[in-house]
Design a protein around this motif. Structure first.
Motif, PDB file in Angstrom:
ATOM      1  N   GLN A 308       0.798  -1.220   0.000  1.00  0.00           N
ATOM      2  CA  GLN A 308       0.000   0.000   0.000  1.00  0.00           C
ATOM      3  C   GLN A 308       0.837   1.280   0.000  1.00  0.00           C
ATOM      4  N   SER A 312       1.128   4.213  -3.126  1.00  0.00           N
ATOM      5  CA  SER A 312       0.710   5.611  -3.017  1.00  0.00           C
ATOM      6  C   SER A 312       1.827   6.560  -3.430  1.00  0.00           C
ATOM      7  N   LEU A 349      -3.486   0.312  -7.478  1.00  0.00           N
ATOM      8  CA  LEU A 349      -3.815   1.696  -7.127  1.00  0.00           C
ATOM      9  C   LEU A 349      -3.911   2.573  -8.370  1.00  0.00           C
ATOM     10  N   GLU A 353      -7.227   4.580  -9.546  1.00  0.00           N
ATOM     11  CA  GLU A 353      -7.229   6.014  -9.820  1.00  0.00           C
ATOM     12  C   GLU A 353      -7.757   6.308 -11.223  1.00  0.00           C
TER      13      GLU A 353
END
Length: 477
Positions: A308, A312, A349, A353
């Motif tokens: 994670q 990011s 991710l 997005e």
């Protein structure tokens, strides 16, 4: 009694470092530390103030030659220190001069760790004031070598070691740690340390270094941080034969034995530190990392930096790079080398997005992202043999056996390396990227430096300086 309590309060105040206020026998300093505990607020006469020789051996409160004349009298330090009073600023200057004399990064690492063990505040002042210079020393890339040689450089424990020997009494072990108000735990089992593989118990350098960054860069009190290594053995033959190895000399526990130990650990942490303590899983092998995150994600406050946190940071880097290469996320094609925790975490991710920006289902946006693992491009024909976390990336496509061919076929605009294998972005790969992209974006993210897919210099040279390169950096995993 009143007189004694007053002296103790005064002593506690003198012990403060640039304190702003006194709190019923405790102090609050500029770092927000050293408030009285709840017990002290209720029964302030139970406070004991460190003094004399013991104070000089307490890294939390030791100031070395920065103790003033008044403090030396109040805390029985006369004769225990040379007569000179030297400010923290001058101590910092002296230590930085000393550290810069070392040519070997590991020597600088050992010097910094020894400083933390004797003068915690000076350690963090050095780190904060010289962050660009010292970050690569206390964390990557130097921490990788430190972990490999941890048994040889080990001086004193900087965290908790919980091994199979402690099964059934982990709660008691947690209570052996002197701090009670723990907010963040970084825990590893040492099976996948950076790109170096299984380092067993010697992986402790990673939680220690990571939490040092959280204090220096995030402002979390050192006393609120707890590094933990869960030692279930190691499959590293070199370590098992090393006479200086400090961990369990046995092969890694797996299956039910491993699961039961981790379950006891997670329950004990919540029981001892409460519901709000953050548990960060660090450098677990893929097969355990995803399972632990899924298993405890609904019952504990957990976080996996490799899955994670890395994602990011990389997404932020890609978004920032769009200002140079143009277009939106949805307009780019992504190719990953590496389909482990970091690779699949970043990919997911980015897909989320793009889905958020375009309102398209995430199942569709995943199709803009292709992954290459050790067996080649991940495609639908391999689905039955894939680990569960790779299956969402098994797209309809002909098999491709290597990265160079995948680059030529997929024609990505963004190439991301998270393989942990050094020099895999070869001259041919970079030239291929440059042949169909005016400004290809290359992210060579694996660490330590020896495991990076390529260097910035190589990418610039081989692409004739048209590449936008985002290199791995200290703190990234």
């Amino acid at each position: 009694m009143e007189s004694t309590m007053k002296e103790m309060r005064d002593g506690a105040s003198v012990l403060d470092f640039d304190s702003k206020s006194t709190v019923e026998g405790g102090v609050e300093d500029v770092y927000g530390e050293d408030r009285a505990t709840e017990d002290q607020l209720v029964t302030p006469w139970t406070i004991s103030v460190a003094s004399g020789y013991c104070l000089l051996r307490d890294p939390r409160h030791n100031k070395g030659l920065a103790f003033t004349e008044k403090e030396r009298d109040a805390h029985y330090l006369r004769g225990l220190l040379p007569p000179a009073v030297i400010s923290q600023q001058l101590q910092e200057k002296k230590l930085m001069n000393s550290i810069r004399q070392y040519e070997v990064p590991l020597q600088k690492y050992v010097a910094m760790m020894e400083l933390e063990e004797r003068n915690e505040r000076l350690f963090y002042k050095l780190l904060i004031d010289n962050v660009e210079e010292l970050l690569p020393v206390v964390y990557t890339p130097t921490v990788g070598e430190a972990c490999q040689k941890y048994g040889s450089i080990f001086r004193r424990p900087q965290g908790l070691y919980i091994s199979l020997k402690e099964k059934g009494k982990i709660l008691e072990v947690l209570k052996n740690w002197p701090e009670r108000s723990i907010q963040v735990i970084v825990v590893t089992d040492g099976e996948r340390i950076l790109g170096l593989g299984d380092l067993g118990c010697q992986g402790m350098g990673i939680p220690v270094g990571k939490l040092a960054l959280y204090t220096a860069l995030g402002g979390i009190r050192p006393s609120a941080c707890l590094p933990i290594t869960v030692d279930v053995g190691t499959n590293n033959e070199q370590l098992l034969k090393d006479e200086f190895y400090i961990g369990l000399r046995q092969r890694r526990a797996t299956g039910q034995e491993y699961a039961e130990l981790l379950d006891e650990f997670m329950s004990a942490v919540k029981q001892n530190y409460g519901e709000k303590v953050l548990i960060q899983f660090e450098d677990f092998a893929n097969h355990n990392a995803f399972e632990l995150l899924a298993k405890y994600g609904t019952t504990h406050l957990v976080f996996n930096d490799d899955i994670q946190g890395t994602a990011s940071v990389v997404l932020a880097g890609v978004v920032a790079a769009l200002k140079l290469i143009g277009g939106t996320l949805a307009e780019h094609r992504f190719l990953f080398l590496g389909a482990g925790e970091a690779g699949t975490g970043i990919a997911e991710l980015i897909a989320l997005e793009i889905s958020k920006q375009t309102k398209a289902p995430v199942e569709e946006t995943r199709k803009k992202i292709c992954l290459v693992d050790s067996k080649g491009l991940i495609v639908s024909s391999r689905k039955d043999s894939l680990q569960h976390f790779k299956k969402p990336w098994a797209h309809e496509h002909e098999p491709v056996n290597n990265l160079l061919d995948a680059v030529k076929v997929i024609k990505p605009t963004i190439l991301i390396g998270s393989s942990g294998v050094g020099r895999t972005f070869t001259k041919e790969v970079i030239e291929a990227m440059a042949s169909f992209n005016e400004k290809p974006l290359i992210l060579a993210l694996s660490n330590p430096t020896s495991q990076s897919e390529c260097t910035a210099e190589e990418a610039y040279t081989w692409s004739k300086v048209q590449t936008i390169i985002l290199q791995h950096f200290p703190g990234f995993n």
